[in-house]
Design a protein around this motif. Structure first.
Motif, PDB file in Angstrom:
ATOM      1  N   LYS A 215     -16.417 -30.042 -38.771  1.00 44.46           N
ATOM      2  CA  LYS A 215     -16.995 -30.102 -40.118  1.00 44.46           C
ATOM      3  C   LYS A 215     -15.981 -29.718 -41.196  1.00 44.46           C
ATOM      4  O   LYS A 215     -15.918 -30.372 -42.238  1.00 44.46           O
ATOM      5  CB  LYS A 215     -18.244 -29.213 -40.192  1.00 44.46           C
ATOM      6  CG  LYS A 215     -19.475 -29.826 -39.538  1.00 44.46           C
ATOM      7  CD  LYS A 215     -20.696 -28.949 -39.741  1.00 44.46           C
ATOM      8  CE  LYS A 215     -21.925 -29.579 -39.097  1.00 44.46           C
ATOM      9  NZ  LYS A 215     -23.134 -28.736 -39.271  1.00 44.46           N
ATOM     10  N   PRO A 216     -15.188 -28.632 -40.998  1.00 46.32           N
ATOM     11  CA  PRO A 216     -14.174 -28.317 -42.015  1.00 46.32           C
ATOM     12  C   PRO A 216     -13.193 -29.467 -42.245  1.00 46.32           C
ATOM     13  O   PRO A 216     -12.808 -29.734 -43.388  1.00 46.32           O
ATOM     14  CB  PRO A 216     -13.463 -27.088 -41.436  1.00 46.32           C
ATOM     15  CG  PRO A 216     -14.502 -26.430 -40.588  1.00 46.32           C
ATOM     16  CD  PRO A 216     -15.271 -27.572 -39.978  1.00 46.32           C
ATOM     17  N   GLN A 217     -12.805 -30.176 -41.175  1.00 45.49           N
ATOM     18  CA  GLN A 217     -11.914 -31.325 -41.328  1.00 45.49           C
ATOM     19  C   GLN A 217     -12.567 -32.424 -42.162  1.00 45.49           C
ATOM     20  O   GLN A 217     -11.921 -33.056 -43.007  1.00 45.49           O
ATOM     21  CB  GLN A 217     -11.525 -31.896 -39.956  1.00 45.49           C
ATOM     22  CG  GLN A 217     -10.378 -31.181 -39.271  1.00 45.49           C
ATOM     23  CD  GLN A 217      -9.939 -31.910 -37.997  1.00 45.49           C
ATOM     24  OE1 GLN A 217     -10.433 -32.992 -37.676  1.00 45.49           O
ATOM     25  NE2 GLN A 217      -9.018 -31.296 -37.271  1.00 45.49           N
ATOM     26  N   ILE A 218     -13.849 -32.647 -41.927  1.00 45.84           N
ATOM     27  CA  ILE A 218     -14.573 -33.671 -42.694  1.00 45.84           C
ATOM     28  C   ILE A 218     -14.596 -33.294 -44.175  1.00 45.84           C
ATOM     29  O   ILE A 218     -14.304 -34.121 -45.048  1.00 45.84           O
ATOM     30  CB  ILE A 218     -16.011 -33.841 -42.159  1.00 45.84           C
ATOM     31  CG1 ILE A 218     -15.978 -34.332 -40.708  1.00 45.84           C
ATOM     32  CG2 ILE A 218     -16.797 -34.822 -43.026  1.00 45.84           C
ATOM     33  CD1 ILE A 218     -17.334 -34.281 -40.007  1.00 45.84           C
ATOM     34  N   ALA A 219     -14.925 -32.042 -44.455  1.00 46.11           N
ATOM     35  CA  ALA A 219     -14.968 -31.573 -45.841  1.00 46.11           C
ATOM     36  C   ALA A 219     -13.602 -31.705 -46.515  1.00 46.11           C
ATOM     37  O   ALA A 219     -13.489 -32.165 -47.655  1.00 46.11           O
ATOM     38  CB  ALA A 219     -15.451 -30.126 -45.882  1.00 46.11           C
TER      39      ALA A 219
END
Length: 232
Positions: A215-219
């Motif tokens: 999720k952090p990578q997506i954000a």
């Protein structure tokens, strides 16, 4: 930049005390909002009733959202002032028209009678009946209005499937991107979302597919792409 993010899930009322909702946590929307804020951007977060929220801070506006119509109204309200829309909210596909006991249905029963039948308005539906029947109708597709209302806005949409091949997931994502005129679609498969692992694919009009794993990578990728577009 000014960013509009939708996160969490909608809640469609059945009566004054009951509703239909989903299990969306709004976690990705929260992370994306925090990432934009860290980069100095202003964020308007349209958050479902049970969505995770960032800590209140400067440049963050949080608007609580109820049902799909409430979401649509607020998107229309804030869209003229924003540069980017990240539509990660899990919007209900259907909403209740009415709920009634089987004995109260019109007889003989037909499709037309079902659709047009309206029981007496009740603030709280009785729990005495052994069985209840609910008629649902499709909700408007919020994402389909965004580019019609503001063609120049940068739009990120999401597509979630379950148990499909990577090829099929990417085909569906591209089809949706074209259908709603989104600049990017983040596509993922429910079976690939476990704990910290959140495999997703960023799809655009380019042949290049960006593979993301958390999720952090997506954000971070959403913020990166937004800044590339608006700052060249």
């Amino acid at each position: 930049m000014k960013i509009l993010i939708t996160a969490g899930g909608t809640t469609e009322s059945i009566d004054t005390v009951r509703g239909i909702t989903n299990f969306a946590t709004g976690g990705l929307g929260k992370l994306t909002a925090e990432e934009f804020l860290t980069h100095g951007h202003h964020v308007i977060l349209l958050a479902g009733r049970f969505a995770q929220l960032p800590v209140e801070q400067e440049n963050l506006t949080i608007i609580p959202i109820g049902d799909t119509q409430d979401l649509l109204d607020n998107v229309e309200k804030f869209l003229p002032s924003v540069d980017v829309v990240v539509h990660s909210m899990a919007v209900s596909d259907y909403r209740p028209v009415y709920m009634t006991g089987l004995d109260d249905l019109p007889q003989p029963l037909s499709k037309e009678q079902l659709i047009h039948f309206r029981p007496k308005v009740q603030k709280k539906i009785s729990s005495k009946s052994e069985y209840q029947m609910m008629l649902l109708e499709k909700t408007p597709k919020v994402i389909s209005f965004i580019k019609k209302w503001k063609p120049e806005v940068l739009l990120f949409g999401f597509k979630l499937l379950s148990g499909v091949s990577e090829e099929h997931l990417l085909e569906v994502a591209q089809s949706k991107r074209k259908e709603v005129s989104a600049d990017f679609i983040i596509a993922n498969d429910l079976t690939n979302i476990q704990g910290e692992n959140h495999l997703a694919f960023l799809v655009s009009d380019s042949a290049d597919i960006t593979r993301l794993r958390t999720k952090p990578q997506i954000a971070q990728e959403i913020v990166k792409k937004s800044e590339e577009v608006h700052h060249g």
